[in-house]
Design a protein around this motif. Structure first.
Motif, PDB file in Angstrom:
ATOM      1  N   SER A   1      54.150  26.938  40.508  1.00 25.90           N
ATOM      2  CA  SER A   1      53.452  27.646  41.496  1.00 25.90           C
ATOM      3  C   SER A   1      52.061  27.307  41.348  1.00 25.90           C
ATOM      4  CB  SER A   1      53.474  29.096  41.310  1.00 25.90           C
ATOM      5  OG  SER A   1      54.922  29.585  41.568  1.00 25.90           O
ATOM      6  N   THR A   2      51.556  26.984  42.531  1.00 26.28           N
ATOM      7  CA  THR A   2      49.969  26.973  42.269  1.00 26.28           C
ATOM      8  C   THR A   2      49.343  28.033  43.310  1.00 26.28           C
ATOM      9  OG1 THR A   2      49.998  24.532  41.852  1.00 26.28           O
ATOM     10  CG2 THR A   2      47.882  25.506  43.084  1.00 26.28           C
ATOM     11  N   ILE A   3      48.694  29.114  42.957  1.00 24.69           N
ATOM     12  CA  ILE A   3      48.117  30.114  43.580  1.00 24.69           C
ATOM     13  C   ILE A   3      46.653  30.137  43.874  1.00 24.69           C
ATOM     14  CG2 ILE A   3      48.195  32.867  44.198  1.00 24.69           C
ATOM     15  CD1 ILE A   3      51.092  31.421  43.873  1.00 24.69           C
ATOM     16  N   THR A   4      46.247  29.974  45.025  1.00 26.60           N
ATOM     17  CA  THR A   4      44.700  29.867  45.232  1.00 26.60           C
ATOM     18  C   THR A   4      44.304  31.126  46.035  1.00 26.60           C
ATOM     19  OG1 THR A   4      45.246  28.467  47.359  1.00 26.60           O
ATOM     20  CG2 THR A   4      44.936  27.443  45.357  1.00 26.60           C
ATOM     21  N   ASP A   5      44.983  31.828  46.929  1.00 26.37           N
ATOM     22  CA  ASP A   5      44.471  32.974  47.789  1.00 26.37           C
ATOM     23  C   ASP A   5      44.995  34.170  47.447  1.00 26.37           C
ATOM     24  OD1 ASP A   5      46.808  32.420  48.539  1.00 26.37           O
ATOM     25  OD2 ASP A   5      46.181  31.921  50.735  1.00 26.37           O
TER      26      ASP A   5
ATOM     27  N   GLU B   1      45.657  34.011  39.012  1.00 29.34           N
ATOM     28  CA  GLU B   1      46.676  33.281  39.479  1.00 29.34           C
ATOM     29  C   GLU B   1      47.989  33.638  38.939  1.00 29.34           C
ATOM     30  OE1 GLU B   1      45.752  29.133  39.578  1.00 29.34           O
ATOM     31  OE2 GLU B   1      44.263  29.276  40.982  1.00 29.34           O
ATOM     32  N   LEU B   2      47.774  33.796  37.588  1.00 27.01           N
ATOM     33  CA  LEU B   2      49.004  34.134  36.801  1.00 27.01           C
ATOM     34  C   LEU B   2      49.453  35.528  37.328  1.00 27.01           C
ATOM     35  CD1 LEU B   2      50.766  33.549  34.364  1.00 27.01           C
ATOM     36  CD2 LEU B   2      49.346  35.092  33.064  1.00 27.01           C
ATOM     37  N   LEU B   3      48.717  36.653  37.314  1.00 24.87           N
ATOM     38  CA  LEU B   3      49.141  37.914  38.110  1.00 24.87           C
ATOM     39  C   LEU B   3      49.842  37.814  39.368  1.00 24.87           C
ATOM     40  CD1 LEU B   3      46.515  40.348  36.839  1.00 24.87           C
ATOM     41  CD2 LEU B   3      48.912  40.506  36.440  1.00 24.87           C
ATOM     42  N   ALA B   4      49.079  36.914  40.130  1.00 21.70           N
ATOM     43  CA  ALA B   4      49.643  36.612  41.706  1.00 21.70           C
ATOM     44  C   ALA B   4      50.843  36.282  41.647  1.00 21.70           C
ATOM     45  CB  ALA B   4      48.445  35.991  42.307  1.00 21.70           C
ATOM     46  N   CYS B   5      50.898  35.447  40.794  1.00 17.86           N
ATOM     47  CA  CYS B   5      52.451  34.687  40.677  1.00 17.86           C
ATOM     48  C   CYS B   5      53.406  35.647  40.252  1.00 17.86           C
ATOM     49  CB  CYS B   5      52.493  33.392  39.739  1.00 17.86           C
ATOM     50  SG  CYS B   5      53.930  32.461  39.563  1.00 17.86           S
ATOM     51  N   ARG B   6      53.176  36.363  39.412  1.00 19.34           N
ATOM     52  CA  ARG B   6      54.241  37.098  38.809  1.00 19.34           C
ATOM     53  C   ARG B   6      54.390  38.441  39.830  1.00 19.34           C
ATOM     54  NH1 ARG B   6      57.016  40.999  38.941  1.00 19.34           N
ATOM     55  NH2 ARG B   6      56.360  43.010  38.383  1.00 19.34           N
ATOM     56  N   ARG B   7      53.297  38.656  40.819  1.00 21.16           N
ATOM     57  CA  ARG B   7      53.769  39.717  41.826  1.00 21.16           C
ATOM     58  C   ARG B   7      54.216  39.381  43.274  1.00 21.16           C
ATOM     59  NH1 ARG B   7      47.936  43.076  40.129  1.00 21.16           N
ATOM     60  NH2 ARG B   7      49.015  44.196  38.422  1.00 21.16           N
TER      61      ARG B   7
END
Length: 453
Positions: free
Chosen positions: A2-6, A121-127
């Motif tokens: 995953s690559t989370i940016t927003d 980004e790590l937290l956003a991916c987990r959520r």
């Protein structure tokens, strides 16, 4: 992957960071705990704490026995002690009582350069819906002995440590950074299920991934830059991390409007404060606690530590500003001049070959070449006070404590042991006597002595 940016952490759900900092730094060949080794003038643990504080509601640091210095850096955050070093999963378990009920991320004190953005980004991916566990991964130029991340499609299947990896698994370029994030309840359960059935006989945090997958949880990896995720286990790796930190600091300074003529030759500290329109020439070193105001020029081979340089001042080349020095606006500190615990007034000048220690120098005063303050008697430090508009002749020795009034002057080569009144001129040298013909006579006597052996 995953690559989370927003995305951003859900405000209503708490997040706890557990930082593992119990390592003894064996490969560092040092008695100092690993996380206390400095990067750009401050312990590496402080970088991780500063970034984690921007993201997590609560921080817990796991330390080893007797690590009081690490606990002091960690304050005011909670600290727990891992009495027996049985592996990273075992270390994380020591903090389980502090997990709370939200999400928990486990980080490493010797991975100090992870940015707040990557943590988010790590937290956003987990959520993300359906994701039970998120981890950080990287693709380093040299995978070396990093644990490998085994994937199937976007999902992570397991983490395999290098020592336990097959030759085929060692060819995988996606490497584990060791950082995991999961729901607190899940994390506790998975940690308690980890075994030490491996080549090292340790409880690996990476085995939490195996536990999660065995329960059918979706595990995803967030890929970040190697410079953020590289671990520090040796002096060589510490040097590589230092270079990364210096690059960050230099770019940040230039983004603020600082001119670094040869950036790669300038070394900064984490707390170096350079104002816009400061110009720094090549080969300048900043120690801790330096503040430089606008329009200052610092020339090559100067060294500054725990000092302040006011607007428009000129420093160097080959100047040394030691702790407690305060250089006034438009003042000059020239080549081979050293200041220690000294205040140099506005427009004052010490341009050549001078030492000023524990001195208070008034505005517009000129300090001649070769001047020194004798501030130390072997037990105590004494203060020299020089008023405004003074002229200190070359090779003057000022034996502290001594005070020179406004507009005072000293003759070149003087030793000043008493106070000098306003606008007075002090002569502290023996009267010159000329003896006609004595030079030739003296030389002849020496030649005769030499011939006689």
């Amino acid at each position: 992957m995953s690559t989370i940016t927003d995305s951003a952490p859900t405000p209503s759900r708490s997040a706890t960071a557990v930082i593992l900092a119990a390592g003894r730094g064996t490969r560092m060949r040092s008695e100092r705990p690993k996380v206390m080794h400095p990067l750009a003038g401050q312990p590496m643990l402080r970088y991780l704490l500063e970034n984690a504080q921007q993201v997590f509601d609560r921080i817990v640091i796991v330390i080893g026995p007797g690590m009081d210095d690490v606990a002091a850096i960690a304050a005011p955050h909670a600290v727990v002690v891992q009495s027996d070093r049985l592996g990273t999963a075992h270390a994380a378990l020591q903090a389980q009582a502090q997990f709370g009920t939200g999400d928990v991320a486990v980080l490493y004190g010797d991975n100090p350069l992870i940015t707040a953005e990557t943590m988010r980004e790590l937290l956003a991916c987990r959520r993300q819906p359906g994701v039970g566990l998120a981890l950080l991964a990287m693709r380093p130029a040299d995978p070396g002995r990093y644990g490998r991340v085994v994937t199937q499609g976007e999902n992570v299947q397991r983490i395999v440590e290098w020592a336990d990896a097959t030759p085929q698994e060692r060819r995988i370029d996606l490497c584990n950074a060791g950082v995991l994030c999961a729901d607190a309840g899940d994390f506790r359960r998975w940690l308690n299920a980890v075994s030490n059935d491996n080549a090292q006989g340790e409880y690996y945090l990476g085995d939490v991934v195996t536990q999660a997958v065995s329960e059918g949880a979706c595990v995803r990896a967030v890929v970040a830059a190697e410079d953020e995720l590289r671990g520090i286990n040796s002096r060589a790796e510490l040097a590589v991390a230092e270079a990364c930190v210096q690059t960050r600091l230099r770019h940040a300074a230039m983004d603020r409007g600082v001119t670094l003529i040869a950036p790669e030759t300038v070394f900064l500290c984490a707390d170096t404060d350079l104002a816009p329109d400061v110009v720094v020439h090549p080969h300048v070193v900043f120690g801790p606690g330096v503040k430089v105001e606008r329009d200052v020029e610092i020339q090559s081979f100067s060294h500054l530590a725990q000092c302040i340089v006011r607007m428009g001042a000129q420093i160097g080349p080959y100047a040394r500003l030691r702790p407690g020095s305060d250089v006034g606006a438009r003042a000059h500190v020239g080549n081979f001049v050293e200041l220690k615990a000294t205040t140099l007034g506005e427009g004052a000048k010490a341009n050549h070959l001078t030492y000023l220690g524990n001195a208070r120098v008034g505005a517009r005063t000129n300090i001649g070449a070769g001047t020194i303050t004798c501030n130390y008697d072997g037990v105590f430090k004494h203060v020299t006070v020089i008023g405004e508009g003074c002229f200190i002749g070359s090779d003057t020795i000022l034996v502290a404590p001594v005070t020179l009034g406004t507009g005072a002057m000293t003759a070149a080569g003087s030793v000043i042991t008493g106070d000098v009144a306003d606008n007075a001129m002090a002569f502290g040298r023996a009267r010159q006597e000329n003896r006609d013909g004595y030079a030739e006579e003296f030389r002849n006597r020496l030649k005769d002595a030499k011939e006689r052996g």
